[in-house]
Enzyme design. Structure first.
Site, PDB file in Angstrom:
ATOM      1  NE  ARG A   1      -2.071  -1.664   3.553  1.00 13.23           N
ATOM      2  CZ  ARG A   1      -2.535  -1.838   4.788  1.00 13.23           C
ATOM      3  NH1 ARG A   1      -3.764  -1.428   5.090  1.00 13.23           N
ATOM      4  NH2 ARG A   1      -1.785  -2.395   5.721  1.00 13.23           N
TER       5      ARG A   1
ATOM      6  CE1 TYR B   1      -5.885   2.584  10.028  1.00 14.42           C
ATOM      7  CE2 TYR B   1      -4.707   2.127   7.984  1.00 14.42           C
ATOM      8  CZ  TYR B   1      -5.891   2.366   8.659  1.00 14.42           C
ATOM      9  OH  TYR B   1      -7.087   2.383   7.970  1.00 14.42           O
TER      10      TYR B   1
ATOM     11  CG  HIS C   1      -2.429  -0.649  15.071  1.00 10.74           C
ATOM     12  ND1 HIS C   1      -3.794  -0.695  15.278  1.00 10.74           N
ATOM     13  CD2 HIS C   1      -2.258  -0.619  13.724  1.00 10.74           C
ATOM     14  CE1 HIS C   1      -4.411  -0.698  14.105  1.00 10.74           C
ATOM     15  NE2 HIS C   1      -3.511  -0.650  13.157  1.00 10.74           N
TER      16      HIS C   1
ATOM     17  CD  GLU D   1      -4.176   3.274  15.187  1.00 11.39           C
ATOM     18  OE1 GLU D   1      -3.306   3.194  16.067  1.00 11.39           O
ATOM     19  OE2 GLU D   1      -3.932   3.672  14.014  1.00 11.39           O
TER      20      GLU D   1
ATOM     21  CG  ASP E   1      -2.672  -4.529  12.826  1.00 13.65           C
ATOM     22  OD1 ASP E   1      -1.455  -4.654  12.645  1.00 13.65           O
ATOM     23  OD2 ASP E   1      -3.500  -4.577  11.912  1.00 13.65           O
TER      24      ASP E   1
END
Length: 368
Positions: free
Chosen positions: A15, A92, A94, A116, A268
């Site tokens: 990605r 992101y 996490h 997130e 995650d």
């Protein structure tokens, strides 16, 4: 503002933080965008597609030196060291399940805003939802593969065939990921059970699936009975910013059917099965207590083109706000955006992250 887009370096992560279409919008708004060479090449966004819309091609060091760094996955430790105070990282993170990364970001002084934990006016998670949709749908695909004998599974076809019962799929969590997993499993004609603890959500799920999936209240007895009888268990529980609750104990895994499969979408955030440990796309499964575990930490990376486009659909307005207004003003400009602030100038700002890592939390009003 100078915006940097590094190439992702996690195993089999294809990605990219910004598509050429997103870059075009940012350049048109007066910002400069530096994209690391070949950052999107694997999914059909070659270097020429970026330069054609006004991006500058750079090396990784230059991409990480931008005022605003836009990524997809959490930075690796060497990437954290490339950033410093005065810069903004939007990706992101996490952090609740990753003390090393959290400490590295604290040491760097960077302002780290997590996709997130951003919320909207209704309290939903708009920047997590697209990837939850992808992971939920993928979980049934990879779970079906894990059930094949060659992969250590019990040899069950989820949809069954005439005269043979379908496989039993149990989904823990009826949020975005769980709902999408259930939709895929129902589409395969599996025997589907959703377990959730919210009465209002259970009512919505019952109405949505119209009897095609069973919906049960989460409690210890129900989880034990359903998990132990399942062919495939999907872990799809989420507490925004916090470590995932461990809903399935090791004793429960030992009591499951030999060759059953488990897919931990929550990995995650540390995972919701006691026997979960992170895996990668090049070695996605392992067998423990005769149960196949799939615990890939970047599931949507396997369908990177779809995932990148879906992610950019929701992140671009926030990237634009950060670039146009600066992070302090931008966080106040949209309802729930401030909940995305995890770390800034060596301090933790998200309560769930602080609680999970036993670190002090600073109020946003005191952000440097």
């Amino acid at each position: 503002m100078k915006i940097g887009v590094p190439k992702e370096v996690k195993v089999h992560e294809y990605r990219v933080g910004l598509t050429p279409a997103s870059v075009q919008e940012l350049v048109a708004a007066g910002h400069s965008v530096a994209v690391e060479r070949d950052a999107g090449a694997a999914i059909g966004y070659d270097n020429a597609s970026y330069t054609a819309v006004g991006a500058t091609l750079v090396d990784a060091e230059t991409a990480f030196a931008a005022d605003l760094v836009v990524k997809v996955k959490e930075p690796q430790l060497d990437e954290c060291a490339r950033m410093g105070e005065g810069q903004v990282l939007f990706t992101y993170l996490h952090l609740a399940a990753d003390r090393a990364q959290a400490q590295a970001l604290l040491d760097s002084g960077v302002t780290a805003i997590a996709y997130e934990t951003v919320t909207d006016a209704e309290g939903a998670l708009p920047l997590l939802s697209p990837m939850s949709e992808v992971a939920g749908r993928m979980s049934i695909q990879v779970g079906a593969q894990a059930l094949q004998m060659v992969n250590g599974g019990r040899g069950t076809l989820l949809g069954g065939v005439p005269g043979v019962a379908p496989g039993k799929v149990v989904i823990l969590g009826g949020g975005v990921a769980g709902t999408n997993a259930a939709s895929m499993a129902v589409g395969l004609h599996a025997d589907v059970t959703l377990i959730d603890k919210s009465v209002s959500r259970m009512r919505w799920l019952s109405e949505h699936f119209q009897g095609r999936a069973k919906v049960l209240m989460a409690n210890a007895e129900t989880v034990w009975n359903e998990v132990c009888a399942a062919d495939l268990v999907i872990g799809a529980v989420l507490v925004p910013g916090a470590a995932a609750p461990r809903l399935v104990s090791e004793e429960m895994v030992k009591a499951m059917q030999r060759g059953a499969a488990m897919v931990d979408i929550s990995i995650d955030q540390g995972g919701c099965f006691a026997t979960s440990r992170p895996t990668t796309h090049d070695k996605p499964t392992y067998v423990e207590h005769e149960v196949v575990h799939y615990c890939v930490t970047n599931m949507p990376g396997a369908v990177a083109r779809t995932s990148t486009q879906a992610l950019n659909n929701v992140t671009l307005p926030y990237v634009m706000a950060l670039a146009n207004r600066g992070w302090r003003s931008a966080l106040q400009s949209q309802a729930g955006f401030a909940a995305g602030l995890n770390i800034s100038a060596g301090k933790v700002y998200h309560p769930a992250v602080g609680e999970a890592l036993s670190l002090p939390v600073t109020a946003l009003l005191h952000a440097a």
